[in-house]
Motif scaffolding. Structure first.
Motif, PDB file in Angstrom:
ATOM      1  N   UNK A  76       0.838  -1.206   0.000  1.00 45.36           N
ATOM      2  CA  UNK A  76       0.000   0.000   0.000  1.00 45.36           C
ATOM      3  C   UNK A  76       0.874   1.257   0.000  1.00 45.36           C
ATOM      4  N   UNK A  77       1.419   1.594   1.153  1.00 49.69           N
ATOM      5  CA  UNK A  77       2.243   2.794   1.256  1.00 49.69           C
ATOM      6  C   UNK A  77       3.493   2.693   0.379  1.00 49.69           C
ATOM      7  N   UNK A  78       4.110   1.516   0.354  1.00 53.25           N
ATOM      8  CA  UNK A  78       5.308   1.340  -0.464  1.00 53.25           C
ATOM      9  C   UNK A  78       5.023   1.550  -1.939  1.00 53.25           C
ATOM     10  N   UNK A  79       3.910   1.006  -2.413  1.00 53.71           N
ATOM     11  CA  UNK A  79       3.539   1.167  -3.823  1.00 53.71           C
ATOM     12  C   UNK A  79       3.221   2.630  -4.137  1.00 53.71           C
ATOM     13  N   UNK A  80       2.534   3.303  -3.202  1.00 47.89           N
ATOM     14  CA  UNK A  80       2.190   4.708  -3.419  1.00 47.89           C
ATOM     15  C   UNK A  80       3.445   5.579  -3.489  1.00 47.89           C
ATOM     16  N   UNK A  81       4.381   5.353  -2.556  1.00 43.64           N
ATOM     17  CA  UNK A  81       5.623   6.123  -2.563  1.00 43.64           C
ATOM     18  C   UNK A  81       6.426   5.847  -3.832  1.00 43.64           C
ATOM     19  N   UNK A  82       6.447   4.582  -4.265  1.00 46.36           N
ATOM     20  CA  UNK A  82       7.156   4.240  -5.497  1.00 46.36           C
ATOM     21  C   UNK A  82       6.534   4.936  -6.694  1.00 46.36           C
ATOM     22  N   UNK A  83       5.216   5.071  -6.691  1.00 49.08           N
ATOM     23  CA  UNK A  83       4.526   5.774  -7.778  1.00 49.08           C
ATOM     24  C   UNK A  83       4.932   7.249  -7.827  1.00 49.08           C
ATOM     25  N   UNK A  84       4.856   7.916  -6.670  1.00 52.14           N
ATOM     26  CA  UNK A  84       5.169   9.348  -6.627  1.00 52.14           C
ATOM     27  C   UNK A  84       6.641   9.600  -6.958  1.00 52.14           C
ATOM     28  N   UNK A  85       7.527   8.857  -6.307  1.00 56.85           N
ATOM     29  CA  UNK A  85       8.958   9.053  -6.541  1.00 56.85           C
ATOM     30  C   UNK A  85       9.344   8.662  -7.966  1.00 56.85           C
ATOM     31  N   UNK A  86       8.746   7.589  -8.476  1.00 58.16           N
ATOM     32  CA  UNK A  86       9.026   7.173  -9.852  1.00 58.16           C
ATOM     33  C   UNK A  86       8.556   8.202 -10.866  1.00 58.16           C
ATOM     34  N   UNK A  87       7.423   8.824 -10.592  1.00 61.14           N
ATOM     35  CA  UNK A  87       6.901   9.862 -11.494  1.00 61.14           C
ATOM     36  C   UNK A  87       7.811  11.085 -11.497  1.00 61.14           C
ATOM     37  N   UNK A  88       8.288  11.485 -10.319  1.00 60.29           N
ATOM     38  CA  UNK A  88       9.208  12.610 -10.236  1.00 60.29           C
ATOM     39  C   UNK A  88      10.509  12.309 -10.985  1.00 60.29           C
ATOM     40  N   UNK A  89      10.972  11.070 -10.856  1.00 64.29           N
ATOM     41  CA  UNK A  89      12.197  10.671 -11.550  1.00 64.29           C
ATOM     42  C   UNK A  89      12.001  10.703 -13.065  1.00 64.29           C
ATOM     43  N   UNK A  90      10.843  10.221 -13.526  1.00 64.89           N
ATOM     44  CA  UNK A  90      10.565  10.219 -14.969  1.00 64.89           C
ATOM     45  C   UNK A  90      10.526  11.641 -15.525  1.00 64.89           C
ATOM     46  N   UNK A  91      10.038  12.573 -14.727  1.00 64.10           N
ATOM     47  CA  UNK A  91       9.938  13.959 -15.206  1.00 64.10           C
ATOM     48  C   UNK A  91      11.289  14.668 -15.184  1.00 64.10           C
TER      49      UNK A  91
END
Length: 605
Positions: free
Chosen positions: A94-109
């Motif tokens: 839950x929290x791990x997947x959400x953090x990975x989503x946000x951090x991964x999106x920032x990295x992609x940008x």
């Protein structure tokens, strides 16, 4: 054209299975071997183009294969695996997947240079790990139960969540950029996801009820369940694209729970597992062989390499460490889990869909998605596949001991055999339902487990990871046969053995089928009562002490009278047990352990 398609499919099937076999032989990650094989026959040599050969069937076939793989993984989950780490697993998915989503999106940008819209879509997709890559790695690394359970559950539960997060981000973008769409459009997304969950729940429950009431014969059970899986996936996809994986995952979880109440459903698992292995091999080669050379060339650009490195060394560790604060995991487990996150088939499959969809919507950087995804998949598979085993051993999260032996049935002979294995530093465990029969083993410091090995409780209480061989050594021939049949799929045919119970159950060696000879331990006449009689009188188990010539020598030529060969300790510390089929042969440096006359008795003779 039909011949081209036929040759392509057969070649990929054969190459996929060969890749799995080669990976097993050389102990390399199978996904790495399959990736290299697919690249060689596809973009590098141009021998096969699966997407061109299969045409419109290409995408549906891959989607259905992914559905079966996800179902197989989720149907093997059991909440008892995580009874001591349930808080950690819940936080990671839950929290791990959400953090990975946000951090991964920032990295992609900021690193890959993608727009915010595309970044949040690809960030959601890259939270997946998946059973297609995690489970083979866990099988090879032999991790301890806690760490393996977290990685396994994360891979299976988050796998359908990744595409849903990507789809959710895409739907939000459509609402924000299109004035004709309102928030009600998003409600349709949640409604579709809810219907997919409901569909999986109904399908799984229906199969369980039908199996319990005997609504279909045994020989149709596996085909019927497989048909329901494909039907469940397709119906969910019709309701809303990318929800089929969620539906079959829920169906697998429900059906997996039904195994506790409907024992016959468990037998289907072996069939689906075999199908899943074949599909994993095939699909990964299909995907990599279909890549264009231009896509491969894009991988070696600085933004993509930078994106992958940040995902490996920052996004994954940070999301795991933050999400597991205050959980049951210790720092060593967090370190290993924070490093291991290989991506696989689902990421490649769904990335292709979004690349095409975003290109139609006018996003120029959509062409980078496939290259970005393959770079992450290939590099994580290599990095995590080759480092999981050594890192786990370094952190003491994997077994550093040689493969062990699990003995079912406590008796004078089996305890003596276990004692000898223990002296040779081979892990050994004796399982028996009687505490009285196990007491002599406990007094000798041998590991024991009191319980019925075939019971569900015992299956989840015993850590089988340290053991690769099982010996059924009770006085009940039928029970020994049942143990052999039940554990052969898990331990392998060549590592599952039983002891002949009594002379009345014996046939002459020439009358026995070859398959049975391979399972029956020791030489002809070495029965349960005879071996126990000998060990309780004038015999002992030990290493035969003399020089062995360099050539292979049959047992009759090197063994003295009244000696029963038991097993050979090879120079590489592996154990080779004597059976009715296997002729004992020794190489220089090998040790032969046998049941022999005690030295005092032998001297008197």
């Amino acid at each position: 054209m039909e011949e081209v398609a036929l040759i392509s499919v057969v070649s990929i099937l054969a190459l996929g299975i060969f890749s799995q076999w080669l990976a097993w032989r050389i102990q390399w990650p199978s996904i790495f071997i399959m990736s290299i094989a697919g690249l060689l026959i596809g973009p590098l040599l141009g021998l096969v183009n699966p997407e061109l050969a299969l045409g419109e069937l290409y995408s549906p076939l891959i989607s259905l294969a992914v559905a079966i793989i996800l179902f197989e993984g989720s149907s093997n989950l059991d909440v008892r695996e995580i009874k001591d780490i349930s808080k950690s697993v819940f936080r990671v998915v839950t929290m791990g997947a959400f953090l990975a989503w946000i951090l991964g999106s920032l990295t992609a940008h900021f690193i890959a240079g993608l727009t915010w819209e595309v970044s949040f879509i690809i960030g959601g997709l890259f939270v997946v790990t998946g059973p297609t890559v995690i489970i083979p790695l866990l099988r090879n690394a032999k991790l301890k139960a806690r760490t393996a359970a977290v990685l396994k559950w994360e891979g299976i539960i988050v796998d359908p969540a990744g595409p849903l997060l990507a789809l959710f981000a895409y739907e939000v973008i459509k609402v924000l950029t299109n004035e004709n769409l309102s928030l009600n459009y998003l409600l349709n997304f949640f409604g579709g996801a809810g219907l997919a969950v409901l569909l999986g729940l109904v399908m799984g429950t229906l199969i369980g009820i039908m199996a319990n009431k005997g609504q279909f014969p045994e020989y149709l059970k596996s085909p019927v369940i497989l048909a329901f899986v494909l039907l469940c996936f397709t119906m969910a996809e019709v309701i809303m694209h990318e929800t089929g994986m969620l539906a079959v995952t829920v169906m697998g979880l429900v059906l997996g729970r039904s195994k506790r109440y409907v024992s016959s459903i468990g037998n289907v698992g072996h069939f689906v597992e075999n199908v899943s292995v074949m599909l994993t091999s095939t699909v990964f080669i299909l995907l990599t062989a279909s890549l264009a050379r231009e896509t491969i060339a894009q991988i070696f650009t600085l933004p993509i390499i930078g994106f992958v490195l940040v995902m490996l060394f920052f996004v994954r560790p940070v999301s795991i460490w933050l999400s597991t604060i205050g959980t049951e995991l210790v720092w060593r487990e967090k370190l290993l889990i924070g490093w291991i996150a290989p991506r696989g088939i689902v990421a490649l499959t769904v990335a292709g869909y979004f690349a095409a969809t975003l290109a139609e919507d006018g996003y120029e950087e959509a062409s980078l998605l496939t290259a970005l995804t393959f770079a992450l998949v290939f590099i994580t598979v290599c990095a995590h596949g080759f480092t999981l085993g050594p890192l786990a051993k370094k952190l003491n999260l994997a077994s550093n001991e040689p493969p062990g032996v699990l003995i079912v049935g406590a008796s004078s002979f089996s305890i003596g055999l276990a004692e000898q294995l223990k002296e040779m530093n081979i892990p050994v465990l004796i399982v028996d339902p009687s505490e009285g029969r196990l007491r002599p083993a406990v007094e000798k410091g041998i590991a024991t487990f009191t319980g019925q090995i075939l019971s569900e409780r015992s299956r989840f209480s015993i850590d089988l990871a340290p053991y690769d061989t099982i010996l059924s050594m009770t006085g009940d021939a039928s029970y020994n046969a049942l143990i052999t049949q039940s554990f052969a799929p898990e331990f392998g045919f060549n590592n599952t053995f039983s002891l002949t119970a009594a002379p009345s159950h014996q046939m002459s060696k020439s009358e026995l089928p070859i398959s049975l000879k391979a399972h029956l331990l020791f030489q002809e006449g070495a029965t349960f009562p005879e071996l126990n009689r000998k060990i309780n009188t004038d015999y002992e188990i030990g290493v035969l002490d003399w020089q062995v010539p360099e050539s292979d020598i049959g047992t009759k030529e090197i063994l003295p009278e009244n000696t029963t060969p038991l097993f050979i300790m090879k120079r590489n510390k592996t154990i080779v047990f004597s059976t009715l089929q296997r002729k004992i042969s020794l190489d220089p440096g090998d040790q032969l352990v046998a049941l022999k006359l005690k030295e005092s008795v032998f001297a008197n003779r």
